[in-house]
Each structure stands twice: as C-alpha cells, then as structure tokens.
Enzyme design. Structure first.
Site, PDB file in Angstrom:
ATOM      1  N   SER A  22      23.483  93.880 -26.358  1.00 28.22           N
ATOM      2  CA  SER A  22      24.029  92.578 -25.981  1.00 28.22           C
ATOM      3  C   SER A  22      25.269  92.839 -25.143  1.00 28.22           C
ATOM      4  O   SER A  22      26.222  93.472 -25.612  1.00 28.22           O
ATOM      5  CB  SER A  22      24.414  91.784 -27.230  1.00 28.22           C
ATOM      6  N   HIS A  47      20.277  92.114 -23.396  1.00 22.38           N
ATOM      7  CA  HIS A  47      20.374  90.840 -24.108  1.00 22.38           C
ATOM      8  C   HIS A  47      21.612  90.091 -23.610  1.00 22.38           C
ATOM      9  O   HIS A  47      22.733  90.603 -23.691  1.00 22.38           O
ATOM     10  CB  HIS A  47      20.477  91.142 -25.610  1.00 22.38           C
ATOM     11  N   ASP A  49      23.909  86.701 -23.961  1.00 24.89           N
ATOM     12  CA  ASP A  49      24.232  85.603 -24.876  1.00 24.89           C
ATOM     13  C   ASP A  49      24.874  84.449 -24.124  1.00 24.89           C
ATOM     14  O   ASP A  49      26.006  84.553 -23.648  1.00 24.89           O
ATOM     15  CB  ASP A  49      25.183  86.113 -25.970  1.00 24.89           C
ATOM     16  N   HIS A  81      19.450  84.771 -24.583  1.00 27.71           N
ATOM     17  CA  HIS A  81      19.541  84.086 -25.878  1.00 27.71           C
ATOM     18  C   HIS A  81      20.458  82.881 -25.701  1.00 27.71           C
ATOM     19  O   HIS A  81      21.662  83.036 -25.521  1.00 27.71           O
ATOM     20  CB  HIS A  81      20.108  85.094 -26.908  1.00 27.71           C
ATOM     21  N   ASP A 187      19.631  90.054 -34.679  1.00 33.04           N
ATOM     22  CA  ASP A 187      20.807  89.963 -33.810  1.00 33.04           C
ATOM     23  C   ASP A 187      22.027  89.600 -34.642  1.00 33.04           C
ATOM     24  O   ASP A 187      22.064  88.523 -35.246  1.00 33.04           O
ATOM     25  CB  ASP A 187      20.535  88.895 -32.736  1.00 33.04           C
TER      26      ASP A 187
HETATM   27  C1  DX5 Z   1      26.191  86.472 -31.561  1.00 34.45           C
HETATM   28  C2  DX5 Z   1      25.321  86.948 -30.417  1.00 34.45           C
HETATM   29  C3  DX5 Z   1      25.011  88.394 -30.569  1.00 34.45           C
HETATM   30  C4  DX5 Z   1      26.237  89.257 -30.546  1.00 34.45           C
HETATM   31  C5  DX5 Z   1      25.992  90.484 -31.367  1.00 34.45           C
HETATM   32  O1  DX5 Z   1      26.454  85.153 -31.435  1.00 34.45           O
HETATM   33  O2  DX5 Z   1      24.103  86.235 -30.374  1.00 34.45           O
HETATM   34  O3  DX5 Z   1      24.045  88.825 -29.621  1.00 34.45           O
HETATM   35  O4  DX5 Z   1      26.642  89.612 -29.258  1.00 34.45           O
HETATM   36  O5  DX5 Z   1      27.171  91.203 -31.503  1.00 34.45           O
HETATM   37  P1  DX5 Z   1      27.325  92.375 -32.576  1.00 34.45           P
HETATM   38  O6  DX5 Z   1      26.175  93.324 -32.363  1.00 34.45           O
HETATM   39  O7  DX5 Z   1      28.642  92.982 -32.269  1.00 34.45           O
HETATM   40  O8  DX5 Z   1      27.272  91.724 -33.922  1.00 34.45           O
HETATM   41 ZN    ZN Z   2      22.355  87.133 -29.131  1.00 32.45          ZN
END
Ligand code: DX5
Ligand code: ZN
Length: 228
Positions: A22, A47, A49, A81, A187
C-alpha cells in the site's frame, strides 16, 4: 487500459499469496521511484488507498495519481481501494486512469450487485471490502459477484495501526464460499508478526504499507510476508 500481463495477476497469479504494497506509507515526494523499487523487490501489484474524508476521517489520493503511476509503470496491476461513501461515482475516472481492480465497501451507500456490474462493464476487476465491526453475514450475499473480497483488519483511515485478530474468523467463513478464481485480501496491520495467521486463515493477497515502506529492505519484507 489492462494489458495481458496486468489482467492475469488475480486469476493466474505467479504464486500465492500475492503481496500488495500500500503506497500510503511511501515517501510521496519520491512516489514514482518508491513504486518502481517495490515492484523490482518482488511485489506483485500496487495498492492505492483512496479516502474521501467522509467514509473515513482522512484524505489521500485520486485518479490523477493513479494515471501517473499507470503511465510510469504500465504493466503493473493497480489495485484501488476506495474508502468513499459513493464508489459508483468514481468508476469511470479510475477506469480511465488505468485501474485494474476497483474495490468498494459493503458499508458504502451503493448497491454491491450494481457496483460489481458497473465495474466489470468499465473493464476492471471488482472487489468488495468489509470493515472490522461489520458482521460477515452482510457481505456473504454479494461474494459471488466479485473477483476479490477484502477483509479489513484495522478500522480504515490510516496506516500503521494494530492488527485486529478477531477478523480472522471472517476470513475463514468467506474463504469457504470462494471459487478458485476468486481472491481473498487482508489489509491493515499485516506484518512479520501477523502474516502467517492471515495466510493460514486463507488470505491469498496481503496488503502492507508500514511493514514494507517502513523498512530499509523491501525485498526482505516482501519475501517475509509471502512466507516463501
Ligand atoms: C487503511 C488502508 C490500508 C493501510 C495499511 O485504511 O486501507 O491499506 O495503508 O497500512 P498498514 O499496512 O501500515 O496497516
Ligand atoms: Zn487499503
């Protein structure tokens, strides 16, 4: 839009699980280089966000950024996402920006069947996400219509949060309903201490932001998440 190579990532994965960095934890001032570097370090897809400040209390990125990444890395599968209230409103703009997988939330305002149909008509793979507090029964009726189901293991909005282990039972329930061509994504808080339980529960696409971009060895972090 989708090339032969990018289209095959979900249905013909090189191996499972797929690892999806991400970019939320990347250095935004050096985003292109960071994305190239994680792909060269073994990541299978990227990915992205997207947050609208309403569905979640944060603002992030939109189709323009997706388009720039697609132009720079045209063969890389882009997994978008959407943590937004009305994902339907963004389907055309993300399809035009080179998105390969468009994932909305079951908690959002739009009808999931309509969402899946419209995403597919726009030429993208379709994903449906479920937040930690939402009962698994809420998503089960729609599972068959999607290419990927995303089980959130943190309350969405920010990277770097702690993994919520209670969601693993949801993964087990959903994985029993999936066809071999459907993927199950996890995720939030996925890292060295939690990735094994995600894989064991049946997740075959692992998203990680801080566990990859927060290290100084992306290849080692990605291999660790993959587990082989
Ligand atoms: C959270 C996002 C994730 C996030 C994950 O709202 O959808 O994709 O970036 O971050 P980590 O891996 O650091 O928990
Ligand atoms: Zn995400």
């Amino acid at each position: 839009m989708q090339t032969q190579e990018t289209m095959s990532v979900l249905t013909s994965p090189p191996s499972l699980p797929l690892v999806a960095p991400s970019i939320l934890s990347a250095d935004f001032a050096r985003l292109g280089q960071e994305c190239r570097k994680v792909i060269e370090s073994g990541a299978d897809l990227l990915h992205l966000d997207v947050m609208d400040g309403h569905f979640v209390p944060n603002l992030t990125m939109g189709p323009a950024l997706c388009k720039s990444l697609h132009t720079m890395l045209p063969d890389v599968y882009l997994d978008v996402h959407l943590m937004v209230e009305r994902p339907m409103e963004y389907i055309d703009s993300f399809a035009g920006a080179g998105t390969n997988l468009f994932t909305g939330h079951v908690e959002a305002d739009d009808d999931p069947f309509e969402l899946a149909k419209t995403i597919h008509n726009a030429g993208m793979d379709a994903g449906l996400a479920i937040n930690p507090p939402t009962d698994v029964e809420e998503i089960l009726p729609y599972v068959e219509a999607f290419d990927l189901i995303l089980v959130m293991s943190v309350n969405p909005g920010f990277s770097g949060q702690a993994f919520i282990p209670e969601v693993l039972s949801k993964v087990e329930t959903i994985s029993k309903r999936l066809r071999p061509d459907q993927r199950l994504q996890m995720d939030g808080g996925v890292g060295p201490k939690t990735c094994e339980s995600c894989r064991d529960a049946g997740c075959d696409v692992l998203v990680a932001a801080s566990a990859i971009f927060g290290t100084d060895n992306y290849a080692e972090a990605i291999a660790g998440l993959r587990g082989h």
